[in-house]
Write a protein that holds these residues in place. Structure first.
Motif, PDB file in Angstrom:
ATOM      1  N   ASN A  58      -2.297  21.687  35.282  1.00  0.00           N
ATOM      2  CA  ASN A  58      -2.399  20.388  34.622  1.00  0.00           C
ATOM      3  C   ASN A  58      -1.274  19.477  35.115  1.00  0.00           C
ATOM      4  OD1 ASN A  58      -2.391  18.233  32.908  1.00  0.00           O
ATOM      5  ND2 ASN A  58      -2.059  19.413  31.025  1.00  0.00           N
ATOM      6  N   THR A  60      -0.514  16.517  34.343  1.00  0.00           N
ATOM      7  CA  THR A  60       0.116  15.621  33.362  1.00  0.00           C
ATOM      8  C   THR A  60       1.042  16.387  32.411  1.00  0.00           C
ATOM      9  OG1 THR A  60      -1.843  15.810  31.968  1.00  0.00           O
ATOM     10  CG2 THR A  60      -1.697  13.862  33.370  1.00  0.00           C
ATOM     11  N   LEU A 140      -4.729  10.965  29.969  1.00  0.00           N
ATOM     12  CA  LEU A 140      -3.887   9.784  29.806  1.00  0.00           C
ATOM     13  C   LEU A 140      -3.345   9.689  28.389  1.00  0.00           C
ATOM     14  CD1 LEU A 140      -5.834   7.695  28.192  1.00  0.00           C
ATOM     15  CD2 LEU A 140      -6.743   7.254  30.434  1.00  0.00           C
ATOM     16  N   LYS A 141      -2.378   8.756  28.238  1.00  0.00           N
ATOM     17  CA  LYS A 141      -1.750   8.574  26.920  1.00  0.00           C
ATOM     18  C   LYS A 141      -2.136   7.187  26.409  1.00  0.00           C
ATOM     19  CE  LYS A 141       2.383  11.316  27.848  1.00  0.00           C
ATOM     20  NZ  LYS A 141       2.951  11.461  29.134  1.00  0.00           N
ATOM     21  N   TYR A 165      -7.544  12.453  26.341  1.00  0.00           N
ATOM     22  CA  TYR A 165      -6.391  11.573  26.185  1.00  0.00           C
ATOM     23  C   TYR A 165      -5.549  12.109  25.042  1.00  0.00           C
ATOM     24  CZ  TYR A 165      -8.708   9.719  22.046  1.00  0.00           C
ATOM     25  OH  TYR A 165      -9.309   9.606  20.813  1.00  0.00           O
ATOM     26  N   CYS A 194      -1.855   5.950  32.479  1.00  0.00           N
ATOM     27  CA  CYS A 194      -2.855   6.784  33.157  1.00  0.00           C
ATOM     28  C   CYS A 194      -2.201   7.982  33.833  1.00  0.00           C
ATOM     29  CB  CYS A 194      -3.613   5.948  34.181  1.00  0.00           C
ATOM     30  SG  CYS A 194      -4.673   4.762  33.361  1.00  0.00           S
ATOM     31  N   SER A 195      -3.031   8.949  34.220  1.00  0.00           N
ATOM     32  CA  SER A 195      -2.515  10.186  34.822  1.00  0.00           C
ATOM     33  C   SER A 195      -1.726   9.893  36.096  1.00  0.00           C
ATOM     34  CB  SER A 195      -3.664  11.125  35.161  1.00  0.00           C
ATOM     35  OG  SER A 195      -4.505  11.235  34.069  1.00  0.00           O
ATOM     36  N   ASP A 196      -2.057   8.789  36.804  1.00  0.00           N
ATOM     37  CA  ASP A 196      -1.327   8.462  38.037  1.00  0.00           C
ATOM     38  C   ASP A 196      -0.045   7.683  37.748  1.00  0.00           C
ATOM     39  OD1 ASP A 196      -2.160   5.967  37.270  1.00  0.00           O
ATOM     40  OD2 ASP A 196      -3.404   5.570  39.025  1.00  0.00           O
ATOM     41  N   GLY A 197       0.304   7.522  36.463  1.00  0.00           N
ATOM     42  CA  GLY A 197       1.558   6.864  36.090  1.00  0.00           C
ATOM     43  C   GLY A 197       1.403   5.355  35.889  1.00  0.00           C
TER      44      GLY A 197
END
Ligand code: FAD
Length: 543
Positions: A58, A60, A140-141, A165, A194-197
């Protein structure tokens, strides 16, 4: 699924099943540490482990290990079918890992060729996504207040589209820390990381769908069938149509499942004796649609229908034009708003029109109020009583046994956590920045009382989503669409050469199914029946 089980989520394929996969794929060898696929890659191939190990991590959560697949196991989850970017990374472990690789474009053939194997794979994919979601540290958060309409819309959109999320309240320590970490303040919320920051403040749904890899351009093509609405009626039609090679597109403003996704437990749908949640029904229906290759586009709002000779045209909020020989309207209904002072201020921010895990989490441990005397209200009260020590059920009439199924009415009467208020109405919603309570009026005595609460869940009837349709389409006085003999009797049916088909509206080749249709029974089973019947009409009309 209701209870995600490791055995179902991580089955071991039999030697015969592995042979079958071998026949459809190629053997690929990896060394220790080789990345097989990476989070963010779309339309990944299917991988089964012949020997060695494949670790799923994972990204993240500091590359925490999710699981290690061994010989006979396989990688993948729901995104194998949706072809969206995956949320985990797979890395080969050990000196030599041999995988059987089936290209994504051939994977549907594997699912269809051996139905038993297809069923095991699809069920495992769905269960894995549920386990990942339950882990609570993936994807994502979203940082936004519990009583914020836009935060809740973003959450509903992700929930409906199986995007994991983690939600943080900016007033809680972890929420405040997460905001500070990206140099934002509660004023910027809802903030999405998002997961890519990448960080986005209050993104529109289309933008969010880009960030999570959900976005799919709405193709301006010509179709045999365009379905507006991806609830039970629209999904059933899409499953039948795409399984019978009808070129089909489904358009929905929020994602698959429709209002059924707002149901905590559906107990009257055939084949599920212990009931199933609306979310589960939505997931199963969507997987079936994807399995047969239906094209599902979301988020997209259909704004207009322009009838045509050979093709009708649908115009969307993104200026897309979708042309189809037959259009199926399955837009369902929206719940009536609570007619109380101040209610507008707390729309989707303390006042909700569904009771799923998404909404119940916003009220856990607090006092909840449910308004309505029908089955939807009864189910919501039962569901919320599992996480709220006190639930007040507010009913306008003097006898709720009239409007609710007997089994539900008895369960409510026996539930010590639910207090029923008959002859009662909410006069006003109280609160400053957050909803804090309601003013309740007992109509038989004229007395008002105040009840503190953290959420009001409203189920007081509905009106159909039909205002976007042209005048030529016949409706009843409440806006429900007339079909078949009723459409003909409306005087708007233009053809003399033939009668309308049972689900055909007063515009030839425009059908209506499910809750939006006048006279339909507002239940999942009936919506599914309507959607399935619509496909029979499509076969007759598209030629
Ligand atoms: C809380 C709750 C509990 C329920 N419990 C039960 C139960 O236990 N048993 C039972 O049988 N039934 C139950 N129902 C009723 C059941 O959910 C509905 O009868 C069923 O969902 C109707 O299906 P449908 O496809 O006709 O419409 P819907 O489910 O309403 O779906 C319509 C879809 O159309 C989309 N849409 C609308 N307008 C547009 C537009 N212009 N452009 C694009 N998309 C659009 C919406 O986003 C939605 O996804 C419940 C309903 C609720 C709300």
């Amino acid at each position: 699924m209701a209870i995600a089980s490791n055995e179902v989520a991580f089955p071991i394929l039999t030697p015969e099943e592995m042979d079958f996969i071998r026949a459809h794929g190629e053997r690929v060898t990896y060394n220790d540490g080789d990345v097989v696929f990476k989070a963010g890659e779309a339309a990944i191939d299917f991988f089964a482990v012949e020997s060695g190990e494949l670790e799923i991590i994972n990204p993240t959560a500091d590359d925490a290990s999710v699981t290690v697949h061994k010989a006979g196991e396989f990688a993948g989850d729901i995104d194998m079918l949706t072809r969206r970017p995956v949320i985990v990374t797979a890395v080969a472990r050990g000196p030599r890992t041999v995988l059987l690789r089936v290209p994504n474009e051939h994977f549907r053939r594997v699912l269809h060729s051996i139905p038993h194997l297809g069923e095991r794979l699809v069920t495992a994919f769905a269960q894995r996504r549920q386990l990942l979601q339950q882990s609570g540290v993936l994807g994502l958060k979203i940082i936004g207040p519990s009583q914020c309409a836009q935060t809740n819309l973003l959450r509903e959109f992700l929930f409906k589209n199986f995007v994991p999320y983690t939600w943080y309240d900016p007033l809680a320590d972890n929420g405040a820390r997460a905001l500070k970490g990206v140099n934002k303040t509660p004023k910027d919320s809802p903030v999405v990381i998002c997961s890519d920051g990448s960080v986005h403040c209050n993104p529109p749904l289309r933008k969010l769908s880009h960030c999570v890899g959900l976005y799919r351009e709405c193709p301006n093509g010509n179709y045999d069938l365009a379905i507006v609405g991806g609830g039970p009626a629209g999904m059933a039609a899409a499953v039948y149509a795409s399984s019978e090679a009808v070129n089909t597109i489904v358009l929905d403003r929020l994602g698959p499942g429709g209002q059924a996704s707002g149901s905590s437990m559906i107990e009257n749908f055939i084949g599920f004796p212990s009931g199933l949640s609306g979310a589960e029904l939505g997931t199963r229906g969507a997987l079936q649609m994807y399995k047969f290759g239906a094209l599902f586009i979301t988020p997209v709002v259909v704004k207009r229908l322009v009838p045509g000779e050979e093709y009708h045209t649908l115009l969307t909020d993104g200026d897309e034009h979708v042309r189809a020989k037959v259009v199926l309207i399955a837009t369902g209904v929206k719940w009536r708003k609570l007619p109380a002072k101040n209610a507008e201020k707390f729309e989707m921010a303390g006042i909700y029109y569904a009771a799923t895990t998404v909404e119940s989490r916003l009220c856990t441990g607090g006092i909840a109020i449910v308004v309505g005397g029908g089955n939807s209200a009864g189910q919501a009260a039962m569901f919320l009583s599992e996480s709220c020590p006190q639930v007040h059920l507010i009913i306008r009439s003097d006898n709720f046994a009239k409007s609710m199924s007997d089994y539900l009415a008895s369960r409510i009467q026996e539930n010590p956590r639910i207090k029923v208020h008959l002859n009662s109405e909410i006069e006003a919603v109280l609160g400053d920045r957050r909803l804090s309570g309601v003013e309740l009026m007992d109509k038989s005595t004229g007395q008002t009382t105040q009840i503190d609460c953290c959420g009001v869940f409203v189920f007081i009837g509905a009106e159909p989503f039909t205002s976007w349709l042209p005048d030529e389409i016949a409706r009843d006085e409440q806006g429900y669409l007339l079909t078949g003999a009723d459409a003909k009797a409306s005087g708007k049916w233009p053809l003399t050469a033939r009668e309308p088909w049972p689900l055909e509206t007063s515009i030839p080749r425009v059908l209506a199914a499910g809750d939006v249709r006048m006279g339909s029974t507002k239940r999942v089973g009936f919506a599914v029946g309507d959607g399935s019947l619509a496909v029979t009409c499509v076969h007759r009309l598209r030629t």
